[in-house]
Write an enzyme that holds these catalytic residues in place. Structure first.
Site, mmCIF file in Angstrom:
data_model
loop_
_atom_site.group_PDB
_atom_site.id
_atom_site.type_symbol
_atom_site.label_atom_id
_atom_site.label_comp_id
_atom_site.label_asym_id
_atom_site.label_seq_id
_atom_site.Cartn_x
_atom_site.Cartn_y
_atom_site.Cartn_z
ATOM 1 N N ASP A 19 0.849 -1.190 0.000
ATOM 2 C CA ASP A 19 0.000 0.000 0.000
ATOM 3 C C ASP A 19 0.888 1.244 0.000
ATOM 4 O O ASP A 19 1.609 1.497 0.972
ATOM 5 C CB ASP A 19 -0.896 -0.022 1.235
ATOM 6 C CG ASP A 19 -1.831 1.180 1.309
ATOM 7 O OD1 ASP A 19 -1.924 1.932 0.321
ATOM 8 O OD2 ASP A 19 -2.473 1.364 2.363
ATOM 9 N N ASP A 48 0.476 5.150 -0.177
ATOM 10 C CA ASP A 48 -0.502 6.244 -0.070
ATOM 11 C C ASP A 48 0.224 7.561 -0.266
ATOM 12 O O ASP A 48 1.131 7.904 0.490
ATOM 13 C CB ASP A 48 -1.173 6.200 1.305
ATOM 14 C CG ASP A 48 -2.439 7.046 1.351
ATOM 15 O OD1 ASP A 48 -2.474 8.104 0.676
ATOM 16 O OD2 ASP A 48 -3.387 6.659 2.055
ATOM 17 N N ASP A 99 2.991 1.162 3.610
ATOM 18 C CA ASP A 99 2.314 0.872 4.872
ATOM 19 C C ASP A 99 2.534 -0.598 5.227
ATOM 20 O O ASP A 99 1.858 -1.492 4.695
ATOM 21 C CB ASP A 99 0.822 1.181 4.749
ATOM 22 C CG ASP A 99 0.097 1.118 6.093
ATOM 23 O OD1 ASP A 99 0.625 0.482 7.029
ATOM 24 O OD2 ASP A 99 -0.993 1.702 6.205
#
Length: 325
Positions: free
Chosen positions: A94, A96, A271
């Site tokens: 992930d 972001d 993450d």
């Protein structure tokens, strides 16, 4: 752009624009084995443990409820409604844009610049997963504020959290590379930028990405603010891969601390909690990210993908044209 969607806009999206047939095949083909979750208020996915036997049932639900956010599990279960009988899980990364510890913009949310820098990082990671680790069935999904890399290679889907963490550290460049390099039985002392192979190459690419996108106000563990400014001052050398000269300008004694600090930053670019969580739920591709009014969608060609052209729902354009609902 990036404004929250109103309930009426959500309703219009799911009833006029959303199409269950656009659901990626890697979701649709095992839809009955996944847990689904929904956020109806904007406060988080409180509606969990839902199961849909096929796309038609999911379609009826989405059109009737037009949720604030929709999620599906990365895990496959025998009883997904109870999260029992775990079978396997996708390997997830992930990235972001709003949480990148190093980015050249200073926006307080997401913007075109930081989204593009997140995409650059994803491209490097996908190359490592496919090239260095030999993994297949790798998918990139635009999440609305960044990207998910979703790996369904059979060789990794039954792995536990510890092994997934090791794969993350390799893929993200989150370890300081060893200086000793063994070739033909001989041991050599070499810098990471001198070896264009394996993990040394991965780390060098990730370090270059960080250095080229620093603004100069970043905090790096065990590195002074003066050194950070020197990195920004001399980083143009890295455009020509003149790492030796870059190291000399930074200082041979300081450089090892900088390398160690960058390894820590690299780990924060992804993450980690998402990667090691075998029962995570992720935004459902095709669903609306209502906080920013963007469409979560599978990216067929990450090299050319532009979310500001491909992931914008029609109602956003209508806002710009001044139409009143």
């Amino acid at each position: 752009m990036f404004e929250a969607a109103t309930p009426l806009e959500r309703k219009r999206y799911y009833r006029e624009e959303w199409d269950v047939r656009k659901l990626p095949d890697f979701i649709a083909r095992n839809i009955h084995m996944r847990e689904f979750g929904f956020d109806h208020t904007g406060r988080g996915p409180s509606d969990r443990y839902r199961v849909f036997d096929d796309e038609k049932r999911l379609s009826r639900f989405m059109r009737a409820r037009f949720p604030f956010a929709a999620y599906s599990s990365v895990a496959f279960y025998r009883e997904p409604g109870k999260r029992r009988g775990w079978q396997r899980s996708e390997l997830i990364f992930d990235v972001d844009a709003k949480d990148l510890p190093v980015r050249s913009c200073d926006c307080d949310g997401v913007c075109e610049t930081c989204l593009d820098e997140a995409r650059e990082l994803v491209l490097m990671m996908v190359d490592t997963l496919r090239g260095d680790l030999g993994l297949g069935d790798v998918h990139v999904v635009y999440s609305g504020r960044g990207y998910h890399i979703r790996v369904l290679d059979p060789g990794v889907m039954e792995l536990g959290s510890e092994v997934r963490a090791e794969i993350l550290r390799y893929t993200a460049g989150a370890r300081r590379p060893r200086r000793k390099f063994i070739h033909s039985g001989q041991s050599y002392e070499m810098e990471h930028f001198s070896i264009p192979l394996g993990y040394h190459r991965v780390f060098t690419e990730r370090a270059k990405h960080v250095f080229l996108h620093m603004r100069g106000d970043e905090r790096i563990e065990n590195v002074t603010a003066r050194t950070v400014r020197e990195v920004v001052k001399n980083r143009e050398l890295l455009l020509e891969d003149r790492w030796g000269e870059f190291k000399r300008r930074i200082g041979p004694r300081v450089y090892p601390r900088l390398v160690a600090g960058v390894a820590g930053i690299n780990m924060k670019m992804v993450d980690a909690k998402v990667t090691i969580d075998l029962k995570r739920i992720l935004r459902l591709p095709t669903s609306l990210h209502s906080k920013v009014s963007m469409i979560c969608m599978e990216v067929k060609n990450p090299e050319t993908f532009d979310p500001l052209k491909s992931a914008v729902p029609k109602f956003v354009s209508e806002r710009k044209n001044g139409e009143v609902f």
